[in-house]
Enzyme design. Structure first.
Site, PDB file in Angstrom:
ATOM      1  N   ASP A   1     -28.421 -79.386  -2.791  1.00  0.00           N
ATOM      2  CA  ASP A   1     -27.444 -79.236  -1.705  1.00  0.00           C
ATOM      3  C   ASP A   1     -26.683 -80.558  -1.618  1.00  0.00           C
ATOM      4  O   ASP A   1     -27.227 -81.581  -1.202  1.00  0.00           O
ATOM      5  CB  ASP A   1     -28.169 -78.913  -0.388  1.00  0.00           C
ATOM      6  CG  ASP A   1     -27.191 -78.659   0.757  1.00  0.00           C
ATOM      7  OD1 ASP A   1     -26.061 -79.198   0.717  1.00  0.00           O
ATOM      8  OD2 ASP A   1     -27.558 -77.948   1.712  1.00  0.00           O
TER       9      ASP A   1
ATOM     10  N   ARG B   1     -14.610 -58.201  -2.715  1.00  0.00           N
ATOM     11  CA  ARG B   1     -15.992 -58.704  -2.728  1.00  0.00           C
ATOM     12  C   ARG B   1     -16.398 -59.139  -4.133  1.00  0.00           C
ATOM     13  O   ARG B   1     -17.198 -60.055  -4.321  1.00  0.00           O
ATOM     14  CB  ARG B   1     -16.960 -57.651  -2.173  1.00  0.00           C
ATOM     15  CG  ARG B   1     -18.425 -58.079  -2.250  1.00  0.00           C
ATOM     16  CD  ARG B   1     -19.350 -57.275  -1.322  1.00  0.00           C
ATOM     17  NE  ARG B   1     -19.130 -55.858  -1.397  1.00  0.00           N
ATOM     18  CZ  ARG B   1     -19.514 -55.065  -2.403  1.00  0.00           C
ATOM     19  NH1 ARG B   1     -20.142 -55.575  -3.440  1.00  0.00           N
ATOM     20  NH2 ARG B   1     -19.276 -53.767  -2.365  1.00  0.00           N
TER      21      ARG B   1
ATOM     22  N   LYS C   1     -17.997 -78.552   5.736  1.00  0.00           N
ATOM     23  CA  LYS C   1     -18.112 -79.989   6.020  1.00  0.00           C
ATOM     24  C   LYS C   1     -17.043 -80.779   5.262  1.00  0.00           C
ATOM     25  O   LYS C   1     -15.878 -80.509   5.426  1.00  0.00           O
ATOM     26  CB  LYS C   1     -19.533 -80.448   5.679  1.00  0.00           C
ATOM     27  CG  LYS C   1     -20.635 -79.523   6.220  1.00  0.00           C
ATOM     28  CD  LYS C   1     -20.660 -79.499   7.733  1.00  0.00           C
ATOM     29  CE  LYS C   1     -21.865 -78.818   8.331  1.00  0.00           C
ATOM     30  NZ  LYS C   1     -21.886 -77.377   8.362  1.00  0.00           N
TER      31      LYS C   1
ATOM     32  N   TYR D   1     -31.685 -79.396   6.114  1.00  0.00           N
ATOM     33  CA  TYR D   1     -31.038 -78.658   7.208  1.00  0.00           C
ATOM     34  C   TYR D   1     -31.961 -77.529   7.685  1.00  0.00           C
ATOM     35  O   TYR D   1     -32.438 -76.724   6.872  1.00  0.00           O
ATOM     36  CB  TYR D   1     -29.694 -78.115   6.714  1.00  0.00           C
ATOM     37  CG  TYR D   1     -28.975 -77.290   7.745  1.00  0.00           C
ATOM     38  CD1 TYR D   1     -28.663 -77.817   8.990  1.00  0.00           C
ATOM     39  CD2 TYR D   1     -28.618 -75.981   7.468  1.00  0.00           C
ATOM     40  CE1 TYR D   1     -28.011 -77.047   9.941  1.00  0.00           C
ATOM     41  CE2 TYR D   1     -27.958 -75.211   8.413  1.00  0.00           C
ATOM     42  CZ  TYR D   1     -27.656 -75.751   9.651  1.00  0.00           C
ATOM     43  OH  TYR D   1     -27.026 -74.989  10.588  1.00  0.00           O
TER      44      TYR D   1
HETATM   45  N1  LCS Z   1     -26.590 -77.419   4.100  1.00  0.00           N
HETATM   46  C1  LCS Z   1     -26.443 -78.512   4.867  1.00  0.00           C
HETATM   47  C2  LCS Z   1     -26.848 -79.864   4.345  1.00  0.00           C
HETATM   48  C3  LCS Z   1     -25.875 -78.392   6.137  1.00  0.00           C
HETATM   49  O1  LCS Z   1     -25.712 -79.493   6.871  1.00  0.00           O
HETATM   50  C4  LCS Z   1     -25.523 -77.100   6.612  1.00  0.00           C
HETATM   51  C5  LCS Z   1     -24.943 -76.919   7.963  1.00  0.00           C
HETATM   52  C6  LCS Z   1     -25.712 -75.994   5.785  1.00  0.00           C
HETATM   53  C7  LCS Z   1     -26.248 -76.191   4.519  1.00  0.00           C
HETATM   54  C8  LCS Z   1     -25.306 -74.614   6.201  1.00  0.00           C
HETATM   55  O2  LCS Z   1     -23.924 -74.506   6.189  1.00  0.00           O
HETATM   56  P1  LCS Z   1     -23.041 -73.537   7.125  1.00  0.00           P
HETATM   57  O3  LCS Z   1     -23.594 -72.165   6.961  1.00  0.00           O
HETATM   58  O4  LCS Z   1     -23.162 -74.018   8.520  1.00  0.00           O
HETATM   59  O5  LCS Z   1     -21.666 -73.671   6.559  1.00  0.00           O
HETATM   60  N2  LCS Z   1     -25.119 -78.007   8.825  1.00  0.00           N
HETATM   61  C9  LCS Z   1     -24.822 -78.007  10.093  1.00  0.00           C
HETATM   62  C10 LCS Z   1     -25.081 -79.112  10.931  1.00  0.00           C
HETATM   63  O6  LCS Z   1     -25.644 -80.143  10.582  1.00  0.00           O
HETATM   64  N3  LCS Z   1     -24.640 -78.859  12.138  1.00  0.00           N
HETATM   65  O7  LCS Z   1     -24.089 -77.600  12.225  1.00  0.00           O
HETATM   66  C11 LCS Z   1     -24.198 -76.961  10.920  1.00  0.00           C
END
Ligand code: LCS
Length: 393
Positions: free
Chosen positions: A183, A58, A208, A111
């Site tokens: 972000d 961790r 992503k 998001y």
């Molecule tokens: N920031 C952005 C711009 C995102 O699109 C997402 C997830 C996150 C943070 C959070 O990331 P995660 O915890 O899912 O790795 N976006 C998603 C979407 O557009 N569809 O499913 C997840």
């Protein structure tokens, strides 16, 4: 190998390389929760930070640290922190920098959960938040207060593809002693380097584009300044949102082809966006590469390309959206984005369903909005699939 002065593609492949006693060509998976101390002095020295080394996964692990070093180099940052998910990255930043009586300003149309966690959870601990259209700097100026500590922007936004001028908002924020976090999920460091434009922190859902293969969930935070990095690292270690070594291995593997994947997806996205703009069933298209995008000039300035994310509205709204979703065959009907597979989804009923209808409308997310993440399949096949489904509307 030292890669600090190398080009981006060399960094993708070699930054964070680690020499082990067997000469492993790639970073092995150190699938261990804990590390043996040679003796009591060694343990004490590690805890006191007098000697480099590993204690507990961790806190740190070679496979994870290798990825963190690579990501920090790609973003031109001081150091990186790999975490369990993009949301772990978002909440670590909020938790480290906000507190009772402090104020944060964020992009309204970001998001859903990045906004929702402030409204639902951080508000319970006395954190104040304002959500504004950060692509309009005047709106930010109006809500800055003496207790504002963080400006958190997402650019381009998910899913409205609005673009915020990173350089301009950083200048404004820094004049007011406010830290800026960007972000950078939609761009990846291949297209945009927020720290070079003045931001203090950059974060990613590496689920992503960075990982790119739709097979793991992960996140990362990269800080420019050692003090900010230390605060973030301490919070991550205490809150426990660390990445797992196997996850880090997968991302280190996936990220090596980031440029190749982004280049191919973007080439197709430009063609598809123009094709959609001329389609009789489509009301509007938002893509930074289109001249019709309100911040097309800004995109040309602060991004080195236009990316693989397109949003469009269908004539016929919600019903037309349902028909499209139910009839595409090659494009996967799925949330998430940034993978080698083309994905299509409907934010009003999926990613942004957690926001109230009023909040969605205020943030520009109409019921008929379709979000499209262009993969690396043949562009003609993607267009044929869309055309066949659009014909049925
Ligand atoms: N920031 C952005 C711009 C995102 O699109 C997402 C997830 C996150 C943070 C959070 O990331 P995660 O915890 O899912 O790795 N976006 C998603 C979407 O557009 N569809 O499913 C997840």
């Amino acid at each position: 190998m030292e890669t600090k002065n190398s080009g981006f593609n060399t960094k993708l492949v070699h930054a964070g390389d680690y020499e082990d006693c067997l000469g492993s060509a790639v970073m092995p998976i150190y699938q261990t929760s804990t590390f043996k101390f040679r003796n009591s002095k060694h343990g004490a020295d590690l805890f006191a930070g007098k000697e480099p080394g590993y204690i507990y996964t961790r806190i740190g692990n070679p496979t994870i640290n290798s990825l963190e070093d690579k990501l920090a180099e790609l973003e031109n940052g001081y150091r990186g922190i790999a975490v369990a998910s993009g949301m772990a990255a978002v909440t670590t930043v909020y938790m480290a920098l906000l507190g009772q009586g402090l104020h944060v300003i964020t992009t309204d149309a970001m998001y859903g959960p990045s906004r929702g966690v402030l409204e639902r959870d951080f508000s319970r601990f006395g954190v104040e938040a304002d959500f504004v259209d950060t692509s309009d700097i005047e709106q930010i100026k109006k809500v800055i207060k003496p207790n504002t500590k963080l400006l958190y922007i997402e650019t381009p936004t998910n899913p409205t593809i609005a673009i915020t001028d990173i350089k301009a908002v950083c200048e404004l924020a820094h004049k007011n002693n406010i830290l800026v976090c960007v972000d950078n999920t939609f761009c990846s460091p291949y297209l945009q380097k927020p720290l070079d434009l003045g931001a203090d922190i950059v974060l990613h859902s590496i689920t992503k584009f960075i990982n790119g293969h739709a097979d793991i969930v992960g996140g990362a935070i990269i800080a420019k300044d050692p003090e900010v990095y230390k605060r973030l690292r301490q919070t991550m270690v205490y809150m426990g949102g660390n990445m797992d070594p196997h996850q880090a291995y997968m991302v280190s593997r996936g990220v090596k082809t980031l440029s190749l994947r982004m280049e191919k997806s973007e080439q197709s996205a430009r063609v598809i966006a123009e094709w959609l703009e001329n389609h009789s069933k489509v009301e509007w298209v938002k893509y930074p590469g289109l001249k019709s995008h309100p911040q097309h000039e800004l995109a040309k300035k602060q991004m080195s390309g236009f990316g693989a994310m397109i949003s469009f509205g269908l004539k016929g709204g919600f019903k037309a959206g349902e028909i499209l979703m139910d009839n595409v065959k090659l494009c996967l009907l799925a949330v998430s984005l940034g993978g080698v597979e083309t994905l299509i989804q409907h934010p009003a009923s999926m990613t942004h369903a957690g926001l109230s209808k009023e909040a969605r409308e205020e943030a520009g997310i109409s019921d008929g909005l379709v979000r499209f993440s262009v993969g690396i399949e043949d562009c003609d096949d993607i267009i044929t699939d869309l055309e066949n489904a659009l014909k049925l509307i």
